[in-house]
Write a protein that holds these residues in place. Structure first.
Motif, PDB file in Angstrom:
ATOM      1  N   ALA A 126       0.833  -1.210   0.000  1.00  0.00           N
ATOM      2  CA  ALA A 126       0.000   0.000   0.000  1.00  0.00           C
ATOM      3  C   ALA A 126       0.862   1.254   0.000  1.00  0.00           C
ATOM      4  O   ALA A 126       0.566   2.231  -0.717  1.00  0.00           O
ATOM      5  N   ASN A 127       1.938   1.249   0.774  1.00  0.00           N
ATOM      6  CA  ASN A 127       2.823   2.419   0.823  1.00  0.00           C
ATOM      7  C   ASN A 127       3.473   2.705  -0.529  1.00  0.00           C
ATOM      8  O   ASN A 127       3.661   3.868  -0.911  1.00  0.00           O
ATOM      9  N   LEU A 128       3.830   1.657  -1.271  1.00  0.00           N
ATOM     10  CA  LEU A 128       4.434   1.861  -2.582  1.00  0.00           C
ATOM     11  C   LEU A 128       3.474   2.605  -3.517  1.00  0.00           C
ATOM     12  O   LEU A 128       3.873   3.547  -4.219  1.00  0.00           O
ATOM     13  N   ALA A 129       2.213   2.190  -3.518  1.00  0.00           N
ATOM     14  CA  ALA A 129       1.234   2.853  -4.380  1.00  0.00           C
ATOM     15  C   ALA A 129       0.997   4.302  -3.934  1.00  0.00           C
ATOM     16  O   ALA A 129       0.919   5.218  -4.768  1.00  0.00           O
ATOM     17  N   LEU A 130       0.896   4.520  -2.639  1.00  0.00           N
ATOM     18  CA  LEU A 130       0.636   5.866  -2.126  1.00  0.00           C
ATOM     19  C   LEU A 130       1.808   6.805  -2.398  1.00  0.00           C
ATOM     20  O   LEU A 130       1.606   7.957  -2.815  1.00  0.00           O
ATOM     21  N   ILE A 131       3.027   6.338  -2.169  1.00  0.00           N
ATOM     22  CA  ILE A 131       4.202   7.166  -2.437  1.00  0.00           C
ATOM     23  C   ILE A 131       4.323   7.447  -3.932  1.00  0.00           C
ATOM     24  O   ILE A 131       4.633   8.576  -4.353  1.00  0.00           O
ATOM     25  N   GLY A 132       4.057   6.454  -4.776  1.00  0.00           N
ATOM     26  CA  GLY A 132       4.093   6.670  -6.216  1.00  0.00           C
ATOM     27  C   GLY A 132       3.109   7.737  -6.658  1.00  0.00           C
ATOM     28  O   GLY A 132       3.420   8.583  -7.505  1.00  0.00           O
ATOM     29  N   PHE A 133       1.916   7.717  -6.077  1.00  0.00           N
ATOM     30  CA  PHE A 133       0.905   8.720  -6.381  1.00  0.00           C
ATOM     31  C   PHE A 133       1.388  10.110  -5.977  1.00  0.00           C
ATOM     32  O   PHE A 133       1.258  11.080  -6.737  1.00  0.00           O
ATOM     33  N   MET A 134       1.960  10.234  -4.785  1.00  0.00           N
ATOM     34  CA  MET A 134       2.420  11.535  -4.305  1.00  0.00           C
ATOM     35  C   MET A 134       3.576  12.075  -5.136  1.00  0.00           C
ATOM     36  O   MET A 134       3.621  13.262  -5.463  1.00  0.00           O
ATOM     37  N   VAL A 135       4.525  11.202  -5.507  1.00  0.00           N
ATOM     38  CA  VAL A 135       5.645  11.655  -6.331  1.00  0.00           C
ATOM     39  C   VAL A 135       5.143  12.093  -7.705  1.00  0.00           C
ATOM     40  O   VAL A 135       5.575  13.117  -8.237  1.00  0.00           O
ATOM     41  N   PHE A 146       7.868  12.119   5.271  1.00  0.00           N
ATOM     42  CA  PHE A 146       7.374  10.809   5.680  1.00  0.00           C
ATOM     43  C   PHE A 146       8.487   9.768   5.701  1.00  0.00           C
ATOM     44  O   PHE A 146       8.551   8.935   6.620  1.00  0.00           O
ATOM     45  N   GLU A 147       9.375   9.807   4.696  1.00  0.00           N
ATOM     46  CA  GLU A 147      10.458   8.819   4.668  1.00  0.00           C
ATOM     47  C   GLU A 147      11.444   9.025   5.822  1.00  0.00           C
ATOM     48  O   GLU A 147      11.919   8.066   6.429  1.00  0.00           O
ATOM     49  N   VAL A 148      11.749  10.281   6.129  1.00  0.00           N
ATOM     50  CA  VAL A 148      12.648  10.556   7.254  1.00  0.00           C
ATOM     51  C   VAL A 148      12.024  10.078   8.565  1.00  0.00           C
ATOM     52  O   VAL A 148      12.676   9.415   9.382  1.00  0.00           O
ATOM     53  N   ALA A 149      10.744  10.404   8.775  1.00  0.00           N
ATOM     54  CA  ALA A 149      10.058   9.981  10.000  1.00  0.00           C
ATOM     55  C   ALA A 149       9.997   8.467  10.109  1.00  0.00           C
ATOM     56  O   ALA A 149      10.181   7.889  11.187  1.00  0.00           O
ATOM     57  N   TYR A 150       9.748   7.817   8.987  1.00  0.00           N
ATOM     58  CA  TYR A 150       9.661   6.351   8.935  1.00  0.00           C
ATOM     59  C   TYR A 150      10.972   5.704   9.369  1.00  0.00           C
ATOM     60  O   TYR A 150      11.005   4.782  10.196  1.00  0.00           O
ATOM     61  N   LEU A 184       2.152   3.755   6.898  1.00  0.00           N
ATOM     62  CA  LEU A 184       0.887   3.619   6.178  1.00  0.00           C
ATOM     63  C   LEU A 184      -0.200   4.473   6.823  1.00  0.00           C
ATOM     64  O   LEU A 184      -0.951   5.179   6.128  1.00  0.00           O
ATOM     65  N   ALA A 185      -0.290   4.429   8.142  1.00  0.00           N
ATOM     66  CA  ALA A 185      -1.309   5.225   8.838  1.00  0.00           C
ATOM     67  C   ALA A 185      -1.094   6.719   8.596  1.00  0.00           C
ATOM     68  O   ALA A 185      -2.049   7.464   8.348  1.00  0.00           O
ATOM     69  N   ALA A 186       0.164   7.157   8.660  1.00  0.00           N
ATOM     70  CA  ALA A 186       0.458   8.582   8.461  1.00  0.00           C
ATOM     71  C   ALA A 186       0.132   9.025   7.034  1.00  0.00           C
ATOM     72  O   ALA A 186      -0.443  10.097   6.822  1.00  0.00           O
ATOM     73  N   LEU A 187       0.498   8.209   6.048  1.00  0.00           N
ATOM     74  CA  LEU A 187       0.197   8.545   4.661  1.00  0.00           C
ATOM     75  C   LEU A 187      -1.312   8.612   4.423  1.00  0.00           C
ATOM     76  O   LEU A 187      -1.812   9.517   3.738  1.00  0.00           O
ATOM     77  N   ALA A 188      -2.034   7.642   4.980  1.00  0.00           N
ATOM     78  CA  ALA A 188      -3.481   7.612   4.791  1.00  0.00           C
ATOM     79  C   ALA A 188      -4.140   8.851   5.392  1.00  0.00           C
ATOM     80  O   ALA A 188      -5.034   9.456   4.779  1.00  0.00           O
ATOM     81  N   LEU A 189      -3.710   9.251   6.570  1.00  0.00           N
ATOM     82  CA  LEU A 189      -4.273  10.441   7.204  1.00  0.00           C
ATOM     83  C   LEU A 189      -3.958  11.694   6.400  1.00  0.00           C
ATOM     84  O   LEU A 189      -4.799  12.588   6.253  1.00  0.00           O
ATOM     85  N   PHE A 190      -2.735  11.774   5.887  1.00  0.00           N
ATOM     86  CA  PHE A 190      -2.337  12.945   5.104  1.00  0.00           C
ATOM     87  C   PHE A 190      -3.156  13.050   3.813  1.00  0.00           C
ATOM     88  O   PHE A 190      -3.643  14.126   3.459  1.00  0.00           O
ATOM     89  N   LEU A 191      -3.322  11.930   3.109  1.00  0.00           N
ATOM     90  CA  LEU A 191      -4.012  11.960   1.824  1.00  0.00           C
ATOM     91  C   LEU A 191      -5.525  12.026   1.970  1.00  0.00           C
ATOM     92  O   LEU A 191      -6.221  12.364   1.006  1.00  0.00           O
ATOM     93  N   ALA A 192      -6.045  11.703   3.167  1.00  0.00           N
ATOM     94  CA  ALA A 192      -7.500  11.731   3.371  1.00  0.00           C
ATOM     95  C   ALA A 192      -8.046  13.142   3.487  1.00  0.00           C
ATOM     96  O   ALA A 192      -9.262  13.343   3.511  1.00  0.00           O
ATOM     97  N   ARG A 193      -7.158  14.136   3.564  1.00  0.00           N
ATOM     98  CA  ARG A 193      -7.621  15.519   3.656  1.00  0.00           C
ATOM     99  C   ARG A 193      -8.238  15.974   2.337  1.00  0.00           C
ATOM    100  O   ARG A 193      -7.949  15.460   1.271  1.00  0.00           O
ATOM    101  N   GLY A 194      -9.075  16.981   2.386  1.00  0.00           N
ATOM    102  CA  GLY A 194      -9.623  17.594   1.179  1.00  0.00           C
ATOM    103  C   GLY A 194     -10.541  16.663   0.404  1.00  0.00           C
ATOM    104  O   GLY A 194     -11.300  15.879   0.976  1.00  0.00           O
ATOM    105  N   GLU A 195     -10.421  16.728  -0.921  1.00  0.00           N
ATOM    106  CA  GLU A 195     -11.340  16.026  -1.798  1.00  0.00           C
ATOM    107  C   GLU A 195     -10.873  14.626  -2.178  1.00  0.00           C
ATOM    108  O   GLU A 195     -11.620  13.879  -2.810  1.00  0.00           O
ATOM    109  N   LEU A 196      -9.643  14.263  -1.818  1.00  0.00           N
ATOM    110  CA  LEU A 196      -9.090  13.017  -2.325  1.00  0.00           C
ATOM    111  C   LEU A 196      -9.894  11.799  -1.881  1.00  0.00           C
ATOM    112  O   LEU A 196     -10.142  10.876  -2.673  1.00  0.00           O
ATOM    113  N   LEU A 197     -10.300  11.773  -0.618  1.00  0.00           N
ATOM    114  CA  LEU A 197     -11.048  10.622  -0.124  1.00  0.00           C
ATOM    115  C   LEU A 197     -12.347  10.451  -0.909  1.00  0.00           C
ATOM    116  O   LEU A 197     -12.721   9.322  -1.276  1.00  0.00           O
ATOM    117  N   ARG A 198     -13.021  11.551  -1.191  1.00  0.00           N
ATOM    118  CA  ARG A 198     -14.257  11.476  -1.982  1.00  0.00           C
ATOM    119  C   ARG A 198     -13.967  10.986  -3.393  1.00  0.00           C
ATOM    120  O   ARG A 198     -14.727  10.178  -3.965  1.00  0.00           O
TER     121      ARG A 198
END
Length: 426
Positions: A126-135, A146-150, A184-198
């Protein structure tokens, strides 16, 4: 800079922590475990690279809804792969450890580490797909944080589990597992903001998102990337196998140098990520002039960064290697091999950048072909350089990196003409 080798990078923290235990077989076991997950997990890095290129192209061709559809496909495919890996665990894990040449105390310790970390498979995919989307959407700063914190979380948890709680090598496995799910939890929370979740929910409701005609281009690109990455990780695993045949001390020393290579890749792969996005956008806009200009500019800047990394290793490799080494013998062996740390940044940077260019343009079949040819050169060089001992291993690896870039450059003119049309004659 951000990285597309985060799964492998976590082995750096693991290797440093276990080095403080003062036991060469245990350090060798962590190296075996890290290489195992390079094969099992990092080989799935196509989920990240493929998603990045397709998201970048979709941004110039179709907009945000198309980008979200690519993300959904990446998550669905990634979680399906994780489920298959977990189902295959009783057979796949022991066979993989045996294939890496581990035995005796090294095998026992590697099995403890691997049994725990293996369960991070769903989070890794899941993290690979999420990071790919963000990049692909140029959210580089967020990815870096996120990578530094991880990796900091992995190191701090590892130190606590190993030294405060006295969990030994099992503590290293648990720290890697927890850090992955925390990411994974941190990425999901970050990307869930705004319109993306919808938008994700809308894409899931849209039948066409996961229909075969929509999945086929995604799977085609990722099939070639998977095979290419499989060839790469098997080639890297050969270093472990051949090192293990020469004893625990060389295995541990080469494991430290390999983690330094991963650190080098972490830095220089920032240029690969830039090439994936920028060249992907130019490919989406059918802009040949901009595509070539970006590729050239990124390559030149990458060479400058490689020089800085090589200089840093020339000045500081001795204390860095000493801090990782479990014993004096491991340290002495690593120091003998340290000059290769100066050579590898120059050998690898061109192939890293060109990987990004090829992924951005979705030239994944050519990427697979160039990797296969380079691996054949690598195998021949390993055989010819065997009398040189450990230096022969690193010489072969350096030749492998150079050959990758060489074959990519040979293929590039034809690919440019196919993608953008032949240049008009003067």
């Amino acid at each position: 800079m951000v990285t597309n080798v985060a799964t492998a990078l976590i082995g750096i923290g693991d290797m440093w922590i276990v080095g403080q235990l003062g036991d060469a077989p245990t350090q060798g076991a962590v190296d075996v475990g890290a290489r195992l997950f390079a094969v099992l997990f990092t080989v799935m890095n196509f989920l990240k690279t493929g998603t990045t290129g397709l998201v970048a192209q979709a941004g110039t061709r179709s907009g945000m809804d198309a980008q979200v559809s690519v993300l959904v496909r990446g998550l669905v495919v990634g979680l399906a792969i994780a489920a298959m890996l977990l189902l295959a665990k009783p057979v796949l894990l022991p066979l993989s450890l045996e294939a890496l040449g581990a035995g005796g105390a090294v095998l026992d310790a590697a099995r403890v580490y691997a049994e725990i970390r293996y369960w991070s498979a769903p989070a890794v995919m899941a993290n690979l797909a999420l990071i790919g989307f963000m990049v692909g959407r140029r959210q580089m700063t967020a990815v870096l944080l996120f990578e530094v914190a991880y990796n900091l979380a992995n190191i701090l948890l590892g130190l606590w589990f190993v030294f405060a709680l006295d969990w030994g090598i099992a503590g290293i496995g648990w720290s890697s597992l927890i850090a992955e799910y925390g990411k994974l939890a941190a990425l999901a929370l970050f990307l869930a903001r705004g319109e993306l979740l919808r938008q994700v929910a809308a894409a899931l409701r849209e039948r066409s998102t996961l229909e075969w005609r929509s999945l086929r281009p995604f799977l085609s690109v990722n099939r070639d990337l998977f095979l290419r990455t499989l060839v790469l990780t098997v080639s890297l695993a050969a270093l472990t196998r051949l090192s293990a045949e020469r004893g625990a001390v060389l295995l541990a020393a080469n494991g430290i140098l390999y983690q330094m290579f991963i650190f080098t890749a972490l830095l220089l792969d920032g240029f690969e990520n830039a090439a994936q996005v920028l060249n992907g956008e130019r490919a989406g806009a059918s802009d040949r002039r901009g595509f070539v200009a970006y590729a050239r500019a990124i390559l030149l800047r990458g060479m400058g960064a490689a020089a800085v990394v090589a200089l840093a290793f020339a000045l500081f490799s001795a204390p860095v290697l000493a801090s990782f080494a479990a014993t004096a013998d491991v340290e002495a062996t690593a120091l003998v091999l340290a000059p290769w740390l100066i050579v590898i940044p120059f050998a690898g940077v061109a192939s890293f950048v060109l990987d990004g260019v090829f992924v951005g343009a979705s030239w994944t079949r050519a990427l697979l072909v160039s990797m296969g040819l380079a691996s054949a050169v690598y195998a021949a060089t390993l055989w010819l350089s065997w009398p040189l001992g450990a230096h022969g291993l690193w010489l072969s690896f350096t030749v492998f990196l150079v050959a990758r870039a060489g074959f990519q450059l040979l293929l590039m003119p034809r690919l440019l003409d196919r993608e953008f049309g032949a240049r008009p004659s003067a």
